[in-house]
Design a protein around this motif. Structure first.
Motif, mmCIF file in Angstrom:
data_model
loop_
_atom_site.group_PDB
_atom_site.id
_atom_site.type_symbol
_atom_site.label_atom_id
_atom_site.label_comp_id
_atom_site.label_asym_id
_atom_site.label_seq_id
_atom_site.Cartn_x
_atom_site.Cartn_y
_atom_site.Cartn_z
ATOM 1 N N GLU A 118 -0.899 4.296 -8.045
ATOM 2 C CA GLU A 118 -0.004 5.414 -7.747
ATOM 3 C C GLU A 118 -0.045 5.783 -6.269
ATOM 4 O OE1 GLU A 118 -0.918 8.669 -10.278
ATOM 5 O OE2 GLU A 118 -0.199 7.680 -12.109
ATOM 6 N N LYS A 119 -1.201 5.573 -5.652
ATOM 7 C CA LYS A 119 -1.347 5.839 -4.208
ATOM 8 C C LYS A 119 -0.939 4.620 -3.374
ATOM 9 C CE LYS A 119 -5.284 8.923 -5.037
ATOM 10 N NZ LYS A 119 -6.746 9.109 -4.844
ATOM 11 N N GLU A 120 -0.419 3.581 -4.054
ATOM 12 C CA GLU A 120 -0.014 2.327 -3.404
ATOM 13 C C GLU A 120 -1.204 1.616 -2.750
ATOM 14 O OE1 GLU A 120 3.348 2.918 -0.872
ATOM 15 O OE2 GLU A 120 4.596 3.702 -2.491
ATOM 16 N N ASP A 121 -2.382 1.868 -3.289
ATOM 17 C CA ASP A 121 -3.584 1.164 -2.843
ATOM 18 C C ASP A 121 -3.798 -0.002 -3.814
ATOM 19 O OD1 ASP A 121 -6.002 0.253 -1.966
ATOM 20 O OD2 ASP A 121 -7.106 2.132 -2.266
ATOM 21 N N TYR A 122 -3.000 -1.028 -3.642
ATOM 22 C CA TYR A 122 -2.969 -2.113 -4.615
ATOM 23 C C TYR A 122 -4.218 -2.980 -4.561
ATOM 24 C CZ TYR A 122 1.862 -0.609 -4.706
ATOM 25 O OH TYR A 122 3.001 0.157 -4.810
ATOM 26 N N ALA A 123 -4.844 -3.075 -3.414
ATOM 27 C CA ALA A 123 -6.076 -3.862 -3.311
ATOM 28 C C ALA A 123 -7.169 -3.257 -4.181
ATOM 29 C CB ALA A 123 -6.528 -3.941 -1.857
ATOM 30 N N THR A 124 -7.293 -1.913 -4.129
ATOM 31 C CA THR A 124 -8.292 -1.239 -4.966
ATOM 32 C C THR A 124 -7.923 -1.354 -6.437
ATOM 33 O OG1 THR A 124 -8.823 0.306 -3.190
ATOM 34 C CG2 THR A 124 -9.412 0.971 -5.423
ATOM 35 N N ALA A 125 -6.649 -1.194 -6.741
ATOM 36 C CA ALA A 125 -6.204 -1.327 -8.136
ATOM 37 C C ALA A 125 -6.547 -2.707 -8.677
ATOM 38 C CB ALA A 125 -4.705 -1.072 -8.219
ATOM 39 N N VAL B 107 0.378 -5.646 -10.343
ATOM 40 C CA VAL B 107 -0.302 -5.199 -9.122
ATOM 41 C C VAL B 107 -0.310 -6.296 -8.072
ATOM 42 C CG1 VAL B 107 -2.575 -4.615 -8.183
ATOM 43 C CG2 VAL B 107 -1.675 -3.365 -10.152
ATOM 44 N N ILE B 108 -0.509 -7.535 -8.500
ATOM 45 C CA ILE B 108 -0.507 -8.651 -7.544
ATOM 46 C C ILE B 108 0.853 -8.763 -6.855
ATOM 47 C CG2 ILE B 108 -0.641 -11.164 -7.341
ATOM 48 C CD1 ILE B 108 -2.771 -11.087 -9.570
ATOM 49 N N LEU B 109 1.917 -8.596 -7.634
ATOM 50 C CA LEU B 109 3.251 -8.630 -7.039
ATOM 51 C C LEU B 109 3.474 -7.448 -6.097
ATOM 52 C CD1 LEU B 109 5.721 -9.759 -9.840
ATOM 53 C CD2 LEU B 109 4.550 -11.127 -8.140
ATOM 54 N N GLN B 110 3.022 -6.260 -6.513
ATOM 55 C CA GLN B 110 3.180 -5.076 -5.668
ATOM 56 C C GLN B 110 2.394 -5.233 -4.364
ATOM 57 O OE1 GLN B 110 1.815 -2.352 -8.668
ATOM 58 N NE2 GLN B 110 3.887 -1.613 -9.123
ATOM 59 N N GLU B 111 1.206 -5.809 -4.463
ATOM 60 C CA GLU B 111 0.395 -6.036 -3.270
ATOM 61 C C GLU B 111 1.074 -7.058 -2.357
ATOM 62 O OE1 GLU B 111 -4.287 -6.920 -2.114
ATOM 63 O OE2 GLU B 111 -3.523 -7.470 -4.098
ATOM 64 N N ALA B 112 1.686 -8.078 -2.947
ATOM 65 C CA ALA B 112 2.398 -9.077 -2.141
ATOM 66 C C ALA B 112 3.558 -8.423 -1.396
ATOM 67 C CB ALA B 112 2.900 -10.201 -3.047
ATOM 68 N N ARG B 113 4.306 -7.582 -2.107
ATOM 69 C CA ARG B 113 5.431 -6.900 -1.469
ATOM 70 C C ARG B 113 4.956 -6.009 -0.330
ATOM 71 N NH1 ARG B 113 7.213 -4.711 -5.594
ATOM 72 N NH2 ARG B 113 8.941 -6.104 -6.141
ATOM 73 N N ALA B 114 3.857 -5.296 -0.548
ATOM 74 C CA ALA B 114 3.313 -4.412 0.488
ATOM 75 C C ALA B 114 2.865 -5.196 1.714
ATOM 76 C CB ALA B 114 2.152 -3.605 -0.078
ATOM 77 N N ASN B 115 2.494 -6.451 1.523
ATOM 78 C CA ASN B 115 2.039 -7.297 2.629
ATOM 79 C C ASN B 115 3.152 -8.201 3.156
ATOM 80 O OD1 ASN B 115 -0.579 -6.276 2.506
ATOM 81 N ND2 ASN B 115 -1.191 -7.755 0.943
ATOM 82 N N ASP B 116 4.412 -7.859 2.777
ATOM 83 C CA ASP B 116 5.593 -8.612 3.233
ATOM 84 C C ASP B 116 5.578 -10.061 2.765
ATOM 85 O OD1 ASP B 116 6.689 -6.413 4.590
ATOM 86 O OD2 ASP B 116 5.463 -6.805 6.358
ATOM 87 N N ALA B 117 4.923 -10.310 1.635
ATOM 88 C CA ALA B 117 4.954 -11.637 1.017
ATOM 89 C C ALA B 117 5.980 -11.612 -0.122
ATOM 90 C CB ALA B 117 3.575 -12.013 0.483
ATOM 91 N N PRO B 118 6.519 -12.763 -0.509
ATOM 92 C CA PRO B 118 7.533 -12.785 -1.577
ATOM 93 C C PRO B 118 6.965 -12.271 -2.907
ATOM 94 C CG PRO B 118 7.468 -14.878 -0.394
ATOM 95 C CD PRO B 118 6.268 -14.101 0.042
ATOM 96 N N PRO B 119 7.519 -11.189 -3.444
ATOM 97 C CA PRO B 119 7.011 -10.651 -4.720
ATOM 98 C C PRO B 119 7.632 -11.358 -5.917
ATOM 99 C CG PRO B 119 8.710 -9.219 -3.872
ATOM 100 C CD PRO B 119 8.587 -10.346 -2.875
ATOM 101 N N ARG B 120 7.475 -12.670 -5.973
ATOM 102 C CA ARG B 120 8.059 -13.452 -7.061
ATOM 103 C C ARG B 120 6.962 -14.246 -7.751
ATOM 104 N NH1 ARG B 120 12.299 -17.186 -4.530
ATOM 105 N NH2 ARG B 120 12.435 -17.861 -6.701
ATOM 106 N N TYR B 121 7.084 -14.327 -9.070
ATOM 107 C CA TYR B 121 6.061 -15.028 -9.844
ATOM 108 C C TYR B 121 5.961 -16.502 -9.455
ATOM 109 C CZ TYR B 121 5.216 -11.098 -12.960
ATOM 110 O OH TYR B 121 4.840 -9.880 -13.460
ATOM 111 N N ALA B 122 7.096 -17.114 -9.118
ATOM 112 C CA ALA B 122 7.065 -18.533 -8.757
ATOM 113 C C ALA B 122 6.227 -18.775 -7.506
ATOM 114 C CB ALA B 122 8.487 -19.036 -8.528
ATOM 115 N N LEU B 123 6.100 -17.743 -6.668
ATOM 116 C CA LEU B 123 5.349 -17.879 -5.418
ATOM 117 C C LEU B 123 4.010 -17.164 -5.463
ATOM 118 C CD1 LEU B 123 8.342 -17.349 -2.967
ATOM 119 C CD2 LEU B 123 7.350 -19.510 -3.737
#
Length: 379
Positions: free
Chosen positions: A44-51, A75-91
């Motif tokens: 909820e705090k967008e701290d995806y690494a801790t989540a 969470v892995i997808l949300q963390e990827a998006r937050a790090n400007d990585a593609p938030p797609r399962y294929a990647l």
């Protein structure tokens, strides 16, 4: 009571409280819900690494917690998006593994099953999509993704009986990919030569163009990118199938209207939009000569040509700036459209531009360059 005893009792009480606090913490950390709650709070705090850390610890305690696997995949997808990585399962293979495990552990959870099914369809992994679809379809016969995956598998395998059975059951299906359904039905009926199959194919084309004509811009935005691509291919098939001049013109007009909306809202690759517009006009002009048309039909044809140029002009301009970004077929179909309108000189000019663009691309464009040369010679 002496001061020494008082101090001793206070120390013992504090020690007892400390031990109790440690015990409470140890007890809480032995409860999986503690880690789940901490992960949710962190997310909820967008701290995806801790989540992710808390969910990983939860899965160490209970590897068969389906909800934790599903949450971790998100969470892995949300963390990827937050790090400007593609938030797609294929990647993001780790996210996909956890979603697959969640689906394996919770076969009756339709939300998880549908999510995994959607991922497999996006990845075009039809065998896996169909396997998940069997489970989803058994629980919900109206699920469009499940029906699509099963029909796709049947058509790809050439299983005509199964494909027809699924088509016959499609009336109550709610699909997010209607044009993909149309395309599969057309492929199925296209393998048959009897008149009954031809009649069904014509009906599919009629239903497709009717749906396309009624689509709003907002509905086009809600469609998947791939379904928009397939829609354009189906509309070109519609134009190739009709014979009467007014029907051909109306089919072309619907196609151009949709292309204008796609271009305005930036919903598809500009080169694909331009190529389809040129194809649409080329088909329209090749089907009948101007001399065979009434004055009204000629005016409409001229109007559509002008609208086609508005769509294709940016693609030609882009080619002049960046040759590698353009599909050389745009030149081919544009030239055919112009020639069919009696504008031979402009058609040859477009072909010359295409030949120049192909030469800049080098050996990779040799075949297309030769085709442009041959067409220029014919004109």
């Amino acid at each position: 009571m002496s001061w020494n005893r008082i101090i001793l009792r206070v120390v013992l009480a504090l020690m007892l409280l400390a031990v109790s606090a440690v015990g409470v913490q140890l007890w809480r950390k032995s409860d999986p819900e503690y880690y789940r709650a901490q992960a949710e709070a962190a997310a909820e705090k967008e701290d995806y690494a801790t989540a992710r850390i808390y969910l990983t610890r939860l899965l160490r305690k209970d590897p068969n917690d389906a909800a934790a696997h599903e949450s971790l995949s998100r969470v892995i997808l949300q963390e990827a998006r937050a790090n400007d990585a593609p938030p797609r399962y294929a990647l993001q293979p780790a996210a996909l593994r956890h979603l697959e495990r969640a689906a394996e552990l919770a076969p009756q959870d339709l939300d998880v099953q549908r999510r995994l099914l959607g991922v497999y369809l996006e990845m075009r992994n039809i065998p896996k999509a169909a396997t998940v679809a069997e489970n989803v379809y058994a629980q919900d016969k109206t699920d469009g993704d499940a029906h699509l995956a099963l029909l796709w598998r049947a058509v790809a395998a050439g299983n005509s009986d199964e494909a027809q059975r699924l088509i016959d059951q499609s009336s109550g299906v709610v699909s997010r990919h209607p044009f993909h359904h149309f395309a599969l039905q057309l492929e199925h009926y296209g393998r048959m030569s009897d008149e009954a199959a031809n009649a069904k194919r014509r009906k599919v084309l009629h239903d497709a163009v009717k749906l396309a004509a009624d689509l709003s811009g907002e509905q086009l935005e809600l469609m998947s990118y791939r379904d928009r691509e397939i829609m354009l291919r189906v509309l070109v098939m519609v134009q190739n199938s009709v014979e009467l001049p007014d029907h051909k013109t109306r089919a072309a007009e619907i196609t151009i209207e949709i292309l204008e909306t796609l271009k305005e809202r930036e919903l598809l690759d500009p080169q694909l939009i331009a190529k389809t517009a040129s194809q649409s006009q080329a088909i329209l002009n090749a089907k009948s000569s101007l001399e065979s048309l009434s004055e009204r039909q000629r005016r409409k044809r001229s109007e559509l040509l002008g609208r086609t140029r508005e769509i294709t002009a940016p693609a030609i301009d882009a080619a002049r700036r960046d040759v590698a970004s353009v599909d050389l077929d745009v030149y081919w179909t544009n030239a055919l459209s112009l020639f069919a309108q009696g504008q031979r000189r402009q058609a040859v000019t477009v072909l010359e531009q295409g030949i120049t663009a192909a030469e800049k691309l080098g050996p990779d464009a040799d075949k297309q360059r030769m085709e442009l040369h041959l067409l220029a010679a014919r004109l």
